[in-house]
Scaffold this motif. Structure first.
Motif, PDB file in Angstrom:
ATOM      1  N   GLN A 190      46.818  53.021  29.877  1.00  0.00           N
ATOM      2  CA  GLN A 190      46.421  52.276  31.076  1.00  0.00           C
ATOM      3  C   GLN A 190      46.341  50.782  30.783  1.00  0.00           C
ATOM      4  N   TYR A 191      45.835  50.421  29.620  1.00  0.00           N
ATOM      5  CA  TYR A 191      45.731  49.010  29.249  1.00  0.00           C
ATOM      6  C   TYR A 191      47.114  48.373  29.121  1.00  0.00           C
ATOM      7  N   LYS A 192      48.040  49.090  28.506  1.00  0.00           N
ATOM      8  CA  LYS A 192      49.404  48.560  28.345  1.00  0.00           C
ATOM      9  C   LYS A 192      50.066  48.328  29.695  1.00  0.00           C
ATOM     10  N   GLU A 197      52.146  44.760  33.853  1.00  0.00           N
ATOM     11  CA  GLU A 197      52.298  44.438  35.267  1.00  0.00           C
ATOM     12  C   GLU A 197      52.120  42.948  35.519  1.00  0.00           C
ATOM     13  N   ARG A 198      51.285  42.321  34.741  1.00  0.00           N
ATOM     14  CA  ARG A 198      51.034  40.882  34.893  1.00  0.00           C
ATOM     15  C   ARG A 198      51.940  40.052  33.997  1.00  0.00           C
ATOM     16  N   HIS A 199      52.316  40.598  32.836  1.00  0.00           N
ATOM     17  CA  HIS A 199      53.189  39.898  31.879  1.00  0.00           C
ATOM     18  C   HIS A 199      54.336  40.839  31.490  1.00  0.00           C
ATOM     19  N   PRO A 200      55.430  40.859  32.254  1.00  0.00           N
ATOM     20  CA  PRO A 200      56.506  41.839  32.045  1.00  0.00           C
ATOM     21  C   PRO A 200      57.148  41.812  30.657  1.00  0.00           C
ATOM     22  N   VAL A 205      51.525  45.450  24.605  1.00  0.00           N
ATOM     23  CA  VAL A 205      50.291  44.698  24.362  1.00  0.00           C
ATOM     24  C   VAL A 205      49.141  45.345  25.133  1.00  0.00           C
ATOM     25  N   TRP A 206      48.022  45.582  24.439  1.00  0.00           N
ATOM     26  CA  TRP A 206      46.881  46.243  25.087  1.00  0.00           C
ATOM     27  C   TRP A 206      45.563  45.476  24.924  1.00  0.00           C
ATOM     28  N   ILE A 318      58.408  34.653  25.890  1.00  0.00           N
ATOM     29  CA  ILE A 318      57.389  35.557  25.329  1.00  0.00           C
ATOM     30  C   ILE A 318      56.168  34.763  24.880  1.00  0.00           C
ATOM     31  N   LYS A 319      56.393  33.602  24.250  1.00  0.00           N
ATOM     32  CA  LYS A 319      55.269  32.770  23.812  1.00  0.00           C
ATOM     33  C   LYS A 319      54.451  32.281  24.999  1.00  0.00           C
ATOM     34  N   ASN A 320      55.157  31.929  26.085  1.00  0.00           N
ATOM     35  CA  ASN A 320      54.431  31.469  27.273  1.00  0.00           C
ATOM     36  C   ASN A 320      53.559  32.583  27.849  1.00  0.00           C
ATOM     37  N   GLU A 321      54.107  33.802  27.902  1.00  0.00           N
ATOM     38  CA  GLU A 321      53.329  34.911  28.445  1.00  0.00           C
ATOM     39  C   GLU A 321      52.216  35.329  27.481  1.00  0.00           C
TER      40      GLU A 321
END
Length: 396
Positions: A190-192, A197-200, A205-206, A318-321
């Motif tokens: 669920q965390y992943k 959903e916010r950072h595609p 990442v959890w 990826i770094k920005n997200e």
């Protein structure tokens, strides 16, 4: 240096340490000529205490008025908990309060009463004691404010604070909603999903991790003082390292560490890297961190940082997200300190373990507040389906 000189030097050091330990402690005020020459009446006026004659009885105190109002808004402001959560905690707190003595033994442990039903009934109830502990975490500075709110003099306030803190820790440390525990596989999934959903681009990442430095009083011993001294900020600290989940809770942490230690070293010493590695090997879960952590040695860390010339377009994105995701750990630090303003005070120097106990208490209360009350920015942003309105006592 000759062998005989080394022996003489060791003997001198031993004699110095022996004299240092045998020295009787005398409070600084008693070493002052001015204070010694004061009369009893003058000394009495200088004691920063509120006497019993100036306080309302506990049955008519401001705390009782707040509690009897049944206003969630008032109780959340005072204790951080709504009435539903407060009563849930009180139900577990009350048996210990009635079966144990508020007088702590020399090892800092609470003692069970031999005959709980005998003796004079306490004026302070279990709800008063629990409210005192929770309100203490929500205030700063001297406890004289708590004395006026609860109608108690300084000695009972200090005694019931020590007593109540130990009971709350004993109650919450094994509670699923409060304990510092690793999420199960279903929760991890669920965390992943919530993060992606916010950072595609942040696949797997959890959680996010960051460090916190809390101000500490100086020790009288130079060697001990140097362990807690941070040369960058020129002050003394005790450090903590927290991992935050998308629901706002802390699943793992390392706290009460000397402030001279670096965040990455704390993670290595506290076993956080090993735990994150185990999660990565089991489920592929990764953690977002800042530039203070050693990503080169650990492929389970997603590190935010400055863009390099060798970075591809995907690397930059990826770094920005990762930077955006790591902001959740800053929200968590803000939530932790805003929920418990007491932690912003300079922590007293002591060696009896009270500092570690207080920090553990605050972490357990933070997890309880995040899950039960639902007032948490990380939870509101990443998992809005879990947000609960404290006034309506239901899930939205």
């Amino acid at each position: 240096m000759r062998f005989s000189d080394s022996i003489i030097l060791l003997l001198l050091i031993r004699e110095h340490n022996k004299r240092k330990k045998s020295k009787v402690f005398v409070h600084s005020r008693n070493r002052k000529v001015f204070y010694k020459n004061l009369s009893d009446w003058e000394r009495h006026r200088r004691r920063n205490r509120i006497p019993r004659i100036a306080l309302l009885p506990p049955s008519q105190s401001a705390w009782r008025k707040i509690f009897e109002s049944r206003s969630d808004q008032a109780l959340i402001t005072m204790t951080g908990f709504d009435f539903e959560t407060f009563e849930w905690l009180h139900e577990k707190f009350q048996p210990y309060f009635e079966q144990y003595s508020p007088f702590i033994d020399k090892d800092g442990r609470i003692k069970r009463l031999k005959c709980p039903k005998e003796g004079r009934k306490r004026i302070i109830t279990s709800r008063d004691c629990l409210g005192l502990v929770l309100s203490w975490t929500r205030t700063r500075g001297s406890t004289f404010v708590l004395q006026t709110i609860f109608g108690m003099t300084e000695t009972p306030v200090s005694m019931y604070l020590r007593f109540g803190r130990r009971i709350v820790i004993r109650v919450l440390k094994n509670e699923p909603d409060s304990a510092i525990r690793m999420p199960n596989m279903e929760e991890m999934a669920q965390y992943k999903i919530a993060v992606q959903e916010r950072h595609p681009l942040l696949e797997g990442v959890w959680c996010a991790m960051d460090g916190l430095k809390l101000m500490l009083e100086c020790s009288g011993d130079d060697e001990e003082q140097s362990d807690f001294y941070n040369g960058w900020t020129c002050d003394h600290y005790v450090s903590a390292l927290f991992v935050f989940c998308p629901d706002g809770t802390i699943p793992m942490c390392c706290y009460n560490v000397p402030g001279s230690q670096h965040d990455s070293k704390i993670a290595r010493m506290g076993g956080l890297y090993e735990k994150l590695k185990a999660v990565f090997e089991d489920s592929g879960g990764k953690c977002a961190v800042d530039s203070a952590f050693a990503k080169n040695d650990y492929n389970f860390l997603i590190k935010s940082g400055n863009k390099l010339l060798t970075d591809t377009v995907i690397d930059v994105m990826i770094k920005n997200e990762a930077t955006s995701m790591r902001q959740s750990s800053e929200w968590g630090m803000r939530a932790f300190q805003a929920s418990f303003p007491r932690i912003k005070d300079r922590i007293k120097w002591e060696k009896n373990g009270e500092r570690r106990l207080i920090m553990k208490l605050l972490i357990l209360l933070y997890n309880t507040r995040s899950r039960k009350v639902g007032i948490n920015q990380i939870r509101n942003v990443y998992m809005p389906s879990l947000v609960r309105d404290a006034n309506e006592n239901q899930l939205l």
